[in-house]
Motif scaffolding. Structure first.
Motif, PDB file in Angstrom:
ATOM      1  N   UNK A  82      41.970  35.442  33.713  1.00 50.88           N
ATOM      2  CA  UNK A  82      42.225  36.810  34.170  1.00 50.88           C
ATOM      3  C   UNK A  82      40.902  37.513  34.411  1.00 50.88           C
ATOM      4  N   UNK A  83      40.849  38.280  35.471  1.00 46.88           N
ATOM      5  CA  UNK A  83      39.632  39.024  35.766  1.00 46.88           C
ATOM      6  C   UNK A  83      39.819  39.929  36.965  1.00 46.88           C
ATOM      7  N   UNK A  84      38.805  40.728  37.226  1.00 40.48           N
ATOM      8  CA  UNK A  84      38.808  41.640  38.365  1.00 40.48           C
ATOM      9  C   UNK A  84      37.780  41.144  39.377  1.00 40.48           C
ATOM     10  N   UNK A  85      38.229  40.964  40.626  1.00 38.68           N
ATOM     11  CA  UNK A  85      37.401  40.337  41.649  1.00 38.68           C
ATOM     12  C   UNK A  85      37.275  41.283  42.840  1.00 38.68           C
ATOM     13  N   UNK A  86      36.051  41.371  43.351  1.00 37.02           N
ATOM     14  CA  UNK A  86      35.806  42.149  44.560  1.00 37.02           C
ATOM     15  C   UNK A  86      35.774  41.194  45.750  1.00 37.02           C
ATOM     16  N   UNK A  87      36.675  41.384  46.708  1.00 35.22           N
ATOM     17  CA  UNK A  87      36.779  40.535  47.887  1.00 35.22           C
ATOM     18  C   UNK A  87      36.396  41.317  49.134  1.00 35.22           C
ATOM     19  N   UNK A  88      36.265  40.561  50.238  1.00 33.46           N
ATOM     20  CA  UNK A  88      35.948  41.185  51.517  1.00 33.46           C
ATOM     21  C   UNK A  88      36.978  40.742  52.554  1.00 33.46           C
ATOM     22  N   UNK A  89      37.572  41.720  53.249  1.00 37.08           N
ATOM     23  CA  UNK A  89      38.563  41.414  54.280  1.00 37.08           C
ATOM     24  C   UNK A  89      37.861  40.939  55.551  1.00 37.08           C
ATOM     25  N   UNK A  90      38.672  40.515  56.509  1.00 37.27           N
ATOM     26  CA  UNK A  90      38.152  39.965  57.762  1.00 37.27           C
ATOM     27  C   UNK A  90      37.270  40.972  58.505  1.00 37.27           C
ATOM     28  N   UNK A  91      37.624  42.272  58.427  1.00 41.34           N
ATOM     29  CA  UNK A  91      36.846  43.300  59.128  1.00 41.34           C
ATOM     30  C   UNK A  91      35.629  43.776  58.339  1.00 41.34           C
ATOM     31  N   UNK A  92      35.349  43.109  57.218  1.00 38.49           N
ATOM     32  CA  UNK A  92      34.175  43.460  56.416  1.00 38.49           C
ATOM     33  C   UNK A  92      34.434  44.492  55.335  1.00 38.49           C
ATOM     34  N   UNK A  93      35.642  45.031  55.271  1.00 35.93           N
ATOM     35  CA  UNK A  93      35.964  46.037  54.268  1.00 35.93           C
ATOM     36  C   UNK A  93      36.166  45.379  52.902  1.00 35.93           C
ATOM     37  N   UNK A  94      35.621  46.009  51.879  1.00 31.31           N
ATOM     38  CA  UNK A  94      35.731  45.468  50.529  1.00 31.31           C
ATOM     39  C   UNK A  94      36.991  45.999  49.845  1.00 31.31           C
ATOM     40  N   UNK A  95      37.554  45.174  48.975  1.00 28.64           N
ATOM     41  CA  UNK A  95      38.691  45.600  48.162  1.00 28.64           C
ATOM     42  C   UNK A  95      38.661  44.845  46.835  1.00 28.64           C
ATOM     43  N   UNK A  96      39.211  45.489  45.801  1.00 31.42           N
ATOM     44  CA  UNK A  96      39.240  44.918  44.448  1.00 31.42           C
ATOM     45  C   UNK A  96      40.647  44.455  44.108  1.00 31.42           C
ATOM     46  N   UNK A  97      40.738  43.333  43.374  1.00 28.41           N
ATOM     47  CA  UNK A  97      42.039  42.831  42.928  1.00 28.41           C
ATOM     48  C   UNK A  97      41.959  42.442  41.448  1.00 28.41           C
ATOM     49  N   UNK A  98      43.017  42.769  40.731  1.00 31.91           N
ATOM     50  CA  UNK A  98      43.191  42.312  39.351  1.00 31.91           C
ATOM     51  C   UNK A  98      43.892  40.959  39.430  1.00 31.91           C
ATOM     52  N   UNK A  99      43.225  39.907  39.018  1.00 32.56           N
ATOM     53  CA  UNK A  99      43.657  38.542  39.313  1.00 32.56           C
ATOM     54  C   UNK A  99      44.063  37.788  38.051  1.00 32.56           C
ATOM     55  N   UNK A 100      45.170  37.047  38.165  1.00 34.80           N
ATOM     56  CA  UNK A 100      45.600  36.099  37.132  1.00 34.80           C
ATOM     57  C   UNK A 100      45.819  34.751  37.814  1.00 34.80           C
ATOM     58  N   UNK A 101      45.133  33.710  37.345  1.00 39.45           N
ATOM     59  CA  UNK A 101      45.273  32.365  37.914  1.00 39.45           C
ATOM     60  C   UNK A 101      45.916  31.475  36.860  1.00 39.45           C
ATOM     61  N   UNK A 102      47.060  30.875  37.236  1.00 40.89           N
ATOM     62  CA  UNK A 102      47.828  30.034  36.314  1.00 40.89           C
ATOM     63  C   UNK A 102      47.776  28.595  36.810  1.00 40.89           C
ATOM     64  N   UNK A 103      47.272  27.638  35.979  1.00 41.25           N
ATOM     65  CA  UNK A 103      47.271  26.233  36.396  1.00 41.25           C
ATOM     66  C   UNK A 103      48.627  25.579  36.120  1.00 41.25           C
ATOM     67  N   UNK A 104      49.062  24.682  37.048  1.00 43.03           N
ATOM     68  CA  UNK A 104      50.253  23.864  36.844  1.00 43.03           C
ATOM     69  C   UNK A 104      49.774  22.454  36.495  1.00 43.03           C
ATOM     70  N   UNK A 105      50.295  21.915  35.389  1.00 43.55           N
ATOM     71  CA  UNK A 105      49.781  20.654  34.852  1.00 43.55           C
ATOM     72  C   UNK A 105      50.745  19.508  35.134  1.00 43.55           C
ATOM     73  N   UNK A 106      50.173  18.326  35.366  1.00 45.14           N
ATOM     74  CA  UNK A 106      50.998  17.137  35.538  1.00 45.14           C
ATOM     75  C   UNK A 106      51.294  16.510  34.185  1.00 45.14           C
TER      76      UNK A 106
END
Length: 533
Positions: free
Chosen positions: A218-242
């Motif tokens: 979990x974390x907060x990430x600053x991304x950049x859109x195609x037009x160069x505009x920045x935006x922030x997202x609160x992110x949760x990444x869940x792994x799926x296991x074999x």
């Protein structure tokens, strides 16, 4: 009928095959119906399925297993007609057991004919599909819930799925909308396509280390859109296991927090500005405190000088004046031995000396009151007795001017908490002023009114009164009543009276109109002595 008889003949098949066939047949409801749908046979499988013994159902219509609505709709008869028309009919639906329980079954109805084509009846084979039905319903409900969850996620979150190497395999519409990339532009790419460059490489290294270990990140990430505009997202990444416990794909669920981060940044800047202001203000306060400390020290030194001055005034003026007063009194007591002019001069000097001594005493008292050096001695004071005592002290002066002194306090038990000596000084001062300023033949009265919380004490006369312009300044220091203020040497009597009343937690006021006399009003609190001491 012949194949069933052969199949059930132990002589024709092996024991294993026989038992297998019996078990299979006994797990099914196999029923023979006549052309009208009446039950002709009833096997053990039917008894287990429906709960009826053969004696309870033989000769009865097979429609008894249908619900009342199905019977009313003629479904049992319709199925037989379809079987005749089609040669076979298969149907699924609810049937009713003997105990009233409903179960979901699959039924196959086949018509039977003789060699001439005459209808002999129907074969009905029924299987219990309740578990399959329940599983199907559960599956449908699960699929619906999953669809609802997907819909909710698509509507409220930014969703992406990647393979084990981080290559994007799925994105929802919200992801495309916020990144401004089409689905085709994103599929097969990694998230580097929206990397803003804001985070150091160690940030993403820590993220990959966490998710490749099969842990949620979990974390907060600053991304950049195609037009160069920045935006922030609160992110949760869940792994799926074999089966081996290794991630084979990842799902990232994000929520945009650009507005929140903007507010946080504004708050941060405001806090920095406030810290700077506080720092500056603290420095200003420290400087002000230093100046205040210096001023306080100067005031203390000034007060010390004032105290020294008062002491010097007491010693250097009062002591000689007292000695001079005694010498003049000695001269006057022997004035018959002196020349007439010298005796008259001695009397004038004595009067002048008394005025100077009064002024010195008042200056000393004013300083002591203002410096808080006089403490009241609280006691219960009888007002009627106090007024009489004051009149006795002033009776000689009153008699000389033929002024009547009237004590109108008619309650001999009226008492107030006060310092009797200080309160008497107030009354003596007010009475003395009246005696000096009202004409011969006038009258002075003292009266009192009692209330639950205070006593109103009045000193009034029927003299010429006080000019209206003088009244607002009457209790000021050094005011002498001729519209001149702060004239050193006089005007301290009423000022001292005001300070004495304030020490008593009371008030003093004046009412007067020219030609109508003057009234001084004292308000004295009525509280237990222990609360005032």
């Amino acid at each position: 009928k012949r194949p069933i008889e052969v199949a059930l003949n132990p002589a024709l098949i092996s024991d294993a095959h026989y038992r297998l066939m019996v078990n299979c047949i006994d797990s099914l409801e196999i029923v023979m119906l006549d052309p009208d749908g009446l039950i002709l046979t009833w096997n053990p499988g039917a008894e287990r399925l429906k709960g009826y013994a053969s004696r309870e159902v033989l000769g009865k219509p097979y429609s008894i297993f249908f619900s009342q609505p199905d019977q009313a709709a003629g479904i049992p008869g319709m199925l037989l007609k379809q079987a005749l028309k089609q040669g076979r009919v298969e149907n699924e639906g609810y049937r009713i057991r003997k105990n009233g329980q409903a179960l979901w079954v699959n039924t196959i109805i086949t018509p039977m004919f003789d060699e001439r084509g005459t209808l002999l009846g129907f074969t009905k084979v029924t299987r219990d599909f309740s578990k399959r039905r329940d599983a199907e319903e559960t599956l449908k409900q699960t699929l619906k819930e999953l669809a609802d969850i997907k819909y909710a996620l698509d509507e409220s979150a930014i969703v992406a799925i990647t393979d084990a190497q981080g290559v994007i395999t799925y994105v929802n519409d919200t992801f495309c909308k916020i990144s401004q990339y089409t689905r085709e532009e994103l599929m097969g790419k990694t998230h580097r396509i929206i990397n803003s460059g804001h985070h150091p490489s160690a940030f993403f290294a820590e993220m990959w280390h966490t998710i490749t270990q099969g842990k949620v990140w979990r974390g907060e990430v600053k991304n950049r859109a195609k037009n160069g505009q920045f935006y922030w997202v609160d992110t949760t990444i869940v792994p799926f296991l074999d089966a081996a416990g290794k991630p084979y794909q990842y799902i990232a669920i994000r929520h945009e927090i650009t507005a929140r981060k903007r507010v946080e940044e504004e708050i941060r800047l405001i806090n920095e500005e406030m810290e700077e202001r506080i720092h500056l203000r603290t420095a200003e306060l420290e400087e002000a405190n230093l100046k205040l400390s210096e001023t306080l020290q100067q005031l203390q030194e000034s007060d010390k000088l004032r105290s020294t001055f008062i002491s010097a005034l007491t010693h250097d003026l009062r002591t000689p004046l007292v000695a001079q007063e005694r010498a003049l009194e000695l001269f006057i007591s022997n004035k018959h031995k002196l020349p007439e002019k010298l005796a008259t001069l001695a009397e004038r000097l004595l009067s002048s000396n008394a005025g100077l001594l009064t002024m010195v005493n008042q200056l000393l008292e004013t300083y002591q009151y203002e410096a808080g050096k006089i403490q009241l001695l609280w006691e219960s004071v009888n007002l009627q007795a106090l007024a009489s005592n004051c009149f006795e002290e002033l009776s000689t002066l009153a008699d000389a001017k033929q002024i009547a002194l009237r004590n109108l306090i008619d309650d001999p038990g009226l008492v107030v908490p006060a310092d009797s000596h200080q309160l008497k000084r107030v009354l003596i001062n007010l009475l003395g002023n009246a005696l000096e300023n009202i004409p011969n033949g006038s009258e002075i009265r003292i009266s009192a009114e009692s209330a639950p919380d205070f006593v109103k004490l009045c000193v009034e006369d029927n003299g010429p009164g006080i000019p209206q312009a003088t009244l607002p300044h009457l209790f000021e220091r050094y005011y002498i009543g001729d519209h001149t203020r702060k004239k050193i040497g006089t005007g301290l009597g009423l000022y001292i009276c005001r300070m004495i009343m304030e020490q008593h937690r009371g008030t003093i006021a004046v009412e007067s109109r020219p030609g109508e006399g003057t009234r001084f009003i004292l308000h004295l609190v009525r509280q237990p002595l222990e609360e005032l001491a």
